[in-house]
Enzyme design. Structure first.
Site, mmCIF file in Angstrom:
data_model
loop_
_atom_site.group_PDB
_atom_site.id
_atom_site.type_symbol
_atom_site.label_atom_id
_atom_site.label_comp_id
_atom_site.label_asym_id
_atom_site.label_seq_id
_atom_site.Cartn_x
_atom_site.Cartn_y
_atom_site.Cartn_z
ATOM 1 N N TYR A 150 0.855 -1.187 0.000
ATOM 2 C CA TYR A 150 0.000 0.000 0.000
ATOM 3 C C TYR A 150 0.888 1.234 0.000
ATOM 4 O O TYR A 150 1.872 1.300 0.733
ATOM 5 C CB TYR A 150 -0.896 0.008 1.242
ATOM 6 C CG TYR A 150 -1.754 1.259 1.358
ATOM 7 C CD1 TYR A 150 -2.821 1.493 0.482
ATOM 8 C CD2 TYR A 150 -1.501 2.208 2.350
ATOM 9 C CE1 TYR A 150 -3.609 2.635 0.595
ATOM 10 C CE2 TYR A 150 -2.292 3.354 2.469
ATOM 11 C CZ TYR A 150 -3.340 3.556 1.588
ATOM 12 O OH TYR A 150 -4.116 4.685 1.698
ATOM 13 N N ASP A 245 9.246 2.859 -0.097
ATOM 14 C CA ASP A 245 8.194 3.553 0.644
ATOM 15 C C ASP A 245 8.343 3.148 2.107
ATOM 16 O O ASP A 245 7.938 2.064 2.517
ATOM 17 C CB ASP A 245 6.818 3.178 0.095
ATOM 18 C CG ASP A 245 5.701 3.896 0.836
ATOM 19 O OD1 ASP A 245 5.996 4.643 1.791
ATOM 20 O OD2 ASP A 245 4.524 3.698 0.468
ATOM 21 N N LYS A 273 4.015 8.941 8.906
ATOM 22 C CA LYS A 273 3.738 8.344 10.217
ATOM 23 C C LYS A 273 4.698 8.823 11.325
ATOM 24 O O LYS A 273 4.510 9.926 11.816
ATOM 25 C CB LYS A 273 3.670 6.822 10.091
ATOM 26 C CG LYS A 273 2.573 6.419 9.085
ATOM 27 C CD LYS A 273 2.044 5.018 9.156
ATOM 28 C CE LYS A 273 0.756 4.887 8.369
ATOM 29 N NZ LYS A 273 0.849 4.247 7.071
HETATM 30 C C1 PLP Z 1 0.240 4.808 5.683
HETATM 31 C C2 PLP Z 1 1.024 4.584 4.450
HETATM 32 C C3 PLP Z 1 0.936 5.443 3.350
HETATM 33 C C4 PLP Z 1 -0.041 6.574 3.292
HETATM 34 O O1 PLP Z 1 0.223 7.533 4.245
HETATM 35 P P1 PLP Z 1 -0.962 8.557 4.646
HETATM 36 O O2 PLP Z 1 -0.307 9.469 5.628
HETATM 37 O O3 PLP Z 1 -2.051 7.723 5.215
HETATM 38 O O4 PLP Z 1 -1.364 9.251 3.404
HETATM 39 C C5 PLP Z 1 1.775 5.211 2.274
HETATM 40 N N1 PLP Z 1 2.656 4.191 2.270
HETATM 41 C C6 PLP Z 1 2.761 3.347 3.302
HETATM 42 C C7 PLP Z 1 3.774 2.257 3.257
HETATM 43 C C8 PLP Z 1 1.935 3.495 4.423
HETATM 44 O O5 PLP Z 1 2.031 2.629 5.426
#
Ligand code: PLP
Length: 436
Positions: A150, A245, A273
């Site tokens: 994701y 990511d 995060k």
């Molecule tokens: C949470 C997450 C996102 C999205 O971040 P948001 O702050 O919710 O937009 C993208 N990539 C990864 C790996 C994530 O865990």
């Protein structure tokens, strides 16, 4: 047969009913709606250290930790004080501040995998910008993502696998133009053959391959280190950028995240995060040579009214200053290991069909007998029924796990030995209920 009383959810249910008039599904982010578990979502009133309290006064030890950002637990003294101090100086200026420099220095002086950074306000924004940078730099359009990873909700990444080893993706959300999905190729994780095939099928067309540092949004799909090194090598060979990511793994798997964990140099890294200490912050970083392609230096446009917001920067600085203390991560990992091992012993003793996977301070319960799960299609959707039962039994004992069996759990530095002992006891009972 064990029976547990369901917690009272009257006030939460009332609030949820109201919320349904205001927000689609009653929530501002879909997973909060508790669609994959029993009962209405709990409306949280406050948090302190490892605990949260809901509108009905129920108390929980929290392992969702706001989906990862709260590696220091709730209401951390240093973060609260830093935020409070900034509040009196103003909330936003739309002009540079000293705080942005401070957070950048804190990160860049201790992260050998990036030389420059750009702050944004969410993980989605960070990833969207990283993809644009990769496309702008390589002058190619296609990107490759992995089934089960994701990366937020930008159009290019709301794409799921089509049929076949290497195919164009299909949109996973209404409203995403087919033309976007045609630029995104989705392949399986931990599969060298698919990776080789993708570069054979689309030579000189792929701008970037994006992968989660350690995929942790669809279970915890720990990749073979050798595969990650292979991915690095192959992308480099083809002039394709590798994007890590690290919105979850950044500052979680160590201060240098998954890049440091594998010892792999990605071309672009995204963060979110933890980086904001609980406030909305995202970031992407790369070498200076790459980052000079970003506006105003370069032609890849990217901006934000609230980017580098001073209150959010103050929270991020306070959080990261704690994370750089010696042994922070070693301690986190040891605590998590003890927790996981204790539960694993119980599972083995009882012969239950459940595995507990872990890396750093992340853990994931998978109702399976497979000793490792590395790809999304290795997860049996039927196992989620068991998770639902476990989730309810845990809530009833004052333990809050994420409301979906595909979500991982997080241990914060605020979780005490006693919190973890209480949790282990509750998990044993919950598993007994699942398997009775
Ligand atoms: C949470 C997450 C996102 C999205 O971040 P948001 O702050 O919710 O937009 C993208 N990539 C990864 C790996 C994530 O865990």
């Amino acid at each position: 047969m064990t029976q547990l009383h369901d917690i009272s959810r009257e006030k939460s249910a009332e609030l949820f009913d109201k919320a349904k008039n205001y927000f689609p599904g009653g929530v501002n982010s879909p997973v909060r709606a508790f669609k994959s578990v029993y009962g209405t979502p709990l409306f949280i009133e406050r948090g302190d250290k490892a605990r949260i309290w809901d509108a009905d006064g129920n108390e929980f030890i929290d392992y969702c930790c706001s989906w990862g950002p709260l590696i220091l637990g709730h209401n951390n003294d240093q973060i609260r004080e830093a935020v409070a101090a900034q509040l009196y100086k103003g909330l936003s200026f739309g002009a540079p501040t000293r705080l942005e420099n401070e957070l950048a220095e804190l990160i860049l002086s201790r992260n050998s995998y990036i030389e420059m950074i750009r702050f944004v306000s969410s993980g989605t924004e960070a990833v969207m910008s990283a993809i644009r940078l990769a496309r702008g730099f390589t002058k190619r359009d296609k990107i490759v993502k992995f089934d089960g990873c994701y990366h937020g909700h930008s159009d290019s990444l709301l794409v799921k696998a089509g049929s076949g080893l290497v195919t164009f993706g299909e949109t996973s959300s209404a409203g995403v133009p087919k033309a976007f999905a045609d630029e995104t190729i989705v392949i399986s994780l931990n599969d060298k053959e698919a990776l080789v095939e993708v570069f054979t099928s689309f030579p000189n067309e792929i701008a970037a391959v994006i992968i989660e540092g350690i995929p942790a949004n669809n279970g915890l799909l720990i990749q073979d280190s050798e595969y990650i090194h292979f991915l690095r090598q192959l992308t480099a060979q083809h002039g394709t950028l590798l994007i890590f990511d690290e919105v979850i793994t950044g500052f979680r798997l160590g201060f240098e995240g998954a890049a440091g964990y594998y010892g792999v140099q990605p071309d672009i890294i995204t963060y979110g995060k933890i980086i904001g200490g609980g406030m909305p912050v995202g970031a992407y970083g790369a070498s200076k040579a790459l980052m000079k392609y970003i506006s105003p230096d370069g032609g890849v446009y990217q901006a934000g009214t609230l980017s580098g917001n001073p209150v959010a920067m103050a929270a991020g600085i306070a959080a990261l200053e704690i994370l750089v203390q010696p042994d922070f991560y070693t301690k986190q990992e040891e605590t998590t290991k003890r927790f996981v091992e204790t539960i694993r012993r119980y599972i083995a003793e009882k012969g239950y069909e459940v595995q507990l996977f872990t890396v750093g301070s992340i853990f994931w319960f998978a109702f399976t007998t497979q000793s490792s799960i590395k790809r999304a299609d290795d997860i049996d959707p039927r196992s989620m029924e068991n998770y639902k039962i476990m989730h309810r039994a845990l809530l009833n004992q004052g333990i809050y796990f994420g409301p979906s069996g595909y979500e991982v759990g997080f241990i914060s530095s605020a979780h005490t030995e006693s919190d973890l002992d209480t949790t282990v006891a509750a998990v044993k009972i919950a598993l007994d209920i699942v398997f009775q």
